[in-house]
Design a protein around this motif. Structure first.
Motif, mmCIF file in Angstrom:
data_model
loop_
_atom_site.group_PDB
_atom_site.id
_atom_site.type_symbol
_atom_site.label_atom_id
_atom_site.label_comp_id
_atom_site.label_asym_id
_atom_site.label_seq_id
_atom_site.Cartn_x
_atom_site.Cartn_y
_atom_site.Cartn_z
ATOM 1 N N LYS A 226 0.824 -1.210 0.000
ATOM 2 C CA LYS A 226 0.000 0.000 0.000
ATOM 3 C C LYS A 226 0.858 1.260 0.000
ATOM 4 N N GLY A 227 2.163 1.110 -0.226
ATOM 5 C CA GLY A 227 3.086 2.218 -0.110
ATOM 6 C C GLY A 227 3.100 3.190 -1.264
ATOM 7 N N ALA A 228 2.576 2.784 -2.426
ATOM 8 C CA ALA A 228 2.602 3.678 -3.592
ATOM 9 C C ALA A 228 1.521 3.272 -4.575
ATOM 10 N N PHE A 229 1.104 4.238 -5.376
ATOM 11 C CA PHE A 229 0.173 3.932 -6.468
ATOM 12 C C PHE A 229 0.393 4.921 -7.602
ATOM 13 N N VAL A 230 0.002 4.512 -8.793
ATOM 14 C CA VAL A 230 0.053 5.361 -9.973
ATOM 15 C C VAL A 230 -1.358 5.856 -10.240
ATOM 16 N N SER A 231 -1.485 7.133 -10.449
ATOM 17 C CA SER A 231 -2.784 7.720 -10.792
ATOM 18 C C SER A 231 -2.732 8.149 -12.253
ATOM 19 N N GLY A 232 -3.564 7.514 -13.070
ATOM 20 C CA GLY A 232 -3.593 7.827 -14.498
ATOM 21 C C GLY A 232 -4.309 9.139 -14.772
ATOM 22 N N LEU A 233 -4.416 9.481 -16.036
ATOM 23 C CA LEU A 233 -5.128 10.697 -16.426
ATOM 24 C C LEU A 233 -6.567 10.616 -15.937
ATOM 25 N N MET A 234 -7.002 11.662 -15.285
ATOM 26 C CA MET A 234 -8.350 11.684 -14.717
ATOM 27 C C MET A 234 -9.344 12.227 -15.736
ATOM 28 N N ARG A 235 -10.536 11.673 -15.731
ATOM 29 C CA ARG A 235 -11.594 12.124 -16.643
ATOM 30 C C ARG A 235 -12.491 13.166 -15.988
ATOM 31 N N THR A 236 -12.528 13.167 -14.650
ATOM 32 C CA THR A 236 -13.368 14.088 -13.899
ATOM 33 C C THR A 236 -12.700 14.345 -12.561
ATOM 34 N N PHE A 237 -13.202 15.314 -11.805
ATOM 35 C CA PHE A 237 -12.607 15.578 -10.500
ATOM 36 C C PHE A 237 -12.869 14.406 -9.563
ATOM 37 N N GLU A 238 -12.061 14.342 -8.509
ATOM 38 C CA GLU A 238 -12.205 13.274 -7.516
ATOM 39 C C GLU A 238 -12.152 13.897 -6.131
ATOM 40 N N LEU A 239 -13.046 13.470 -5.248
ATOM 41 C CA LEU A 239 -13.014 13.896 -3.857
ATOM 42 C C LEU A 239 -12.218 12.868 -3.068
ATOM 43 N N MET A 240 -11.158 13.322 -2.395
ATOM 44 C CA MET A 240 -10.331 12.427 -1.598
ATOM 45 C C MET A 240 -10.418 12.841 -0.133
ATOM 46 N N PRO A 241 -10.640 11.891 0.771
ATOM 47 C CA PRO A 241 -10.728 12.232 2.197
ATOM 48 C C PRO A 241 -9.368 12.634 2.751
ATOM 49 N N ILE A 242 -9.387 13.581 3.659
ATOM 50 C CA ILE A 242 -8.181 13.985 4.380
ATOM 51 C C ILE A 242 -8.282 13.344 5.759
ATOM 52 N N MET A 243 -7.453 12.340 6.000
ATOM 53 C CA MET A 243 -7.536 11.573 7.240
ATOM 54 C C MET A 243 -6.323 11.857 8.115
ATOM 55 N N GLY A 244 -6.454 12.786 9.024
ATOM 56 C CA GLY A 244 -5.386 13.064 9.977
ATOM 57 C C GLY A 244 -4.105 13.517 9.295
#
Length: 79
Positions: A32-50
């Motif tokens: 779970k240490g890394a991920f690749v985020s491809g080209l986005m088609r729309t906005f994304e809401l990401m939670p801010i956790m601490g």
């Protein structure tokens, strides 16, 4: 852009034509240490956790394939 939704903190990520590799510097799991985020088609809401400690490497869409060794079309809209 940050804000609250139902009392939780959220970050709105806007598509910008880039591919990102995101590293979580506080993870306890290598898988779970890394991920690749491809080209986005729309906005994304990401939670801010601490408190988080993240590091990102950004690639323009024209050059991402040189590092990733695969066409970015394989990850568009995905992680």
């Amino acid at each position: 852009v940050t804000g609250e939704v139902d009392g939780d903190q959220w970050n709105r990520v806007i598509p910008d034509g880039c591919v990102d590799i995101i590293f979580d510097l506080k993870t306890t799991s290598a898988s779970k240490g890394a991920f690749v985020s491809g080209l986005m088609r729309t906005f994304e809401l990401m939670p801010i956790m601490g408190h988080q400690s993240l590091l990102g490497i950004r690639f323009y869409s024209e050059t991402a394939h040189l590092f990733l060794r695969n066409p970015i079309s394989m990850i568009n809209g995905n992680r």
